[in-house]
Scaffold this motif. Structure first.
Motif, mmCIF file in Angstrom:
data_model
loop_
_atom_site.group_PDB
_atom_site.id
_atom_site.type_symbol
_atom_site.label_atom_id
_atom_site.label_comp_id
_atom_site.label_asym_id
_atom_site.label_seq_id
_atom_site.Cartn_x
_atom_site.Cartn_y
_atom_site.Cartn_z
ATOM 1 N N ARG A 218 0.835 -1.201 0.000
ATOM 2 C CA ARG A 218 0.000 0.000 0.000
ATOM 3 C C ARG A 218 0.877 1.261 0.000
ATOM 4 O O ARG A 218 1.708 1.441 0.887
ATOM 5 N N ASP A 219 0.688 2.072 -1.027
ATOM 6 C CA ASP A 219 1.423 3.332 -1.186
ATOM 7 C C ASP A 219 2.928 3.145 -1.321
ATOM 8 O O ASP A 219 3.691 4.110 -1.173
ATOM 9 N N THR A 220 3.378 1.920 -1.594
ATOM 10 C CA THR A 220 4.795 1.702 -1.865
ATOM 11 C C THR A 220 5.164 2.395 -3.170
ATOM 12 O O THR A 220 4.465 2.264 -4.169
ATOM 13 N N GLU A 221 6.249 3.142 -3.177
ATOM 14 C CA GLU A 221 6.647 3.893 -4.356
ATOM 15 C C GLU A 221 7.484 3.013 -5.282
ATOM 16 O O GLU A 221 8.596 2.609 -4.946
ATOM 17 N N LEU A 222 6.921 2.695 -6.442
ATOM 18 C CA LEU A 222 7.543 1.792 -7.396
ATOM 19 C C LEU A 222 7.870 2.472 -8.717
ATOM 20 O O LEU A 222 8.123 1.793 -9.714
ATOM 21 N N SER A 223 7.905 3.777 -8.740
ATOM 22 C CA SER A 223 8.216 4.484 -9.981
ATOM 23 C C SER A 223 9.592 4.059 -10.497
ATOM 24 O O SER A 223 10.585 4.116 -9.769
#
Length: 268
Positions: A218-223
């Motif tokens: 949840r809301d982990t930044e994977l950009s």
């Protein structure tokens, strides 16, 4: 796309089961609470969501993260042969219970399909057939499924495949990594099963053969992250995470619509 022979949801062939069967809680991304078995106020007479195009703006991000793995159309069109829950004597209680079982079975099948690609063999194939055999037939037979036993068997099988693919990678299984900046941490071949990665920063990381089974994204930044060879990633995990057009995904998974525009709370 999608249908009774796939694990991609096909809402046009479902009777809005997730909109009725599931409970809503504001803490889980819903704008209002509702009990299991109570139709969502936004479900229309044609079993469609009347605010589907603006769910996140309406505070219903829980809907956009959820995935039934095609259980909705399987139950609606195969198990119940097109008979809806509306007007049924039990108010749909049996259908909703069957839906919950089939959803879990379909998730197991999605993971087993990934495992069979990584390490094909007769034992995995037999286990997959066993799980698949419980997804159709009479409702009472589906409800008689021993889900805990099957989940344990599937979990052990996936664990064995993970070990064979990752070899001696580091283990962070079950660790609380919420909010941490992991961009310089070598997570290749790591075991992140069940890890809490809520709002963790994984931008531009390479997650080669990283086991993400059950990790909370949840809301982990994977950009810009490369998950193309990650193990046991599922669509709901991606739906709950943050990514962009540079994020590389495993085959068979969809890029969430929410990734098409920057999240207002992303860190710079």
């Amino acid at each position: 796309m999608g249908g009774v022979d796939t694990f991609e949801p096909d809402c046009a062939r479902c009777f809005g089961l997730c909109c009725v069967a599931l409970p809503f809680r504001p803490s889980h991304g819903f704008a209002f609470p509702k009990d299991a078995g109570e139709p969502c106020r936004h479900l229309d007479a044609e079993y469609r969501c009347s605010i589907h195009a603006t769910l996140r703006e309406a505070g219903m991000s829980g809907c956009t993260s959820y995935e039934c793995f095609g259980a909705g159309q399987q139950v609606s069109q195969v198990v119940y042969a097109g008979e809806t829950w509306r007007g049924s004597g039990d108010g749909g209680a049996e259908m909703f219970a069957v839906f919950a079982v089939v959803q879990r079975l379909h998730e197991m099948l999605v993971l087993l399909d990934q495992a069979c690609v990584l390490a094909p063999g007769p034992e995995l194939a037999r286990l997959r057939d066993t799980v698949s055999s419980r997804t159709s037939g009479r409702p009472e037979d589906i409800l008689d499924t021993d889900l805990d036993r099957l989940a344990a068997l599937v979990g052990e099988a996936l664990r064995g495949v993970s070990r064979s693919v990752r070899d001696e990678g580091p283990s962070y299984a079950g660790h609380d990594l919420a909010g941490q900046d992991l961009r310089t941490t070598d997570l290749c071949s790591a075991d992140l099963r069940g890890a809490l990665l809520i709002a963790a920063d994984l931008r531009d990381t390479v997650l080669d053969r990283t086991d993400l089974l059950g990790a909370d994204l949840r809301d982990t930044e994977l950009s810009g992250a490369d998950l193309s060879t990650s193990l046991f990633v599922t669509q709901p995990q991606l739906n709950a995470a943050r990514g962009d057009d540079r994020t590389r995904l495993p085959d068979g998974l969809r890029r969430p619509v929410a990734w098409e525009s920057p999240h207002p709370y992303w860190r710079a």
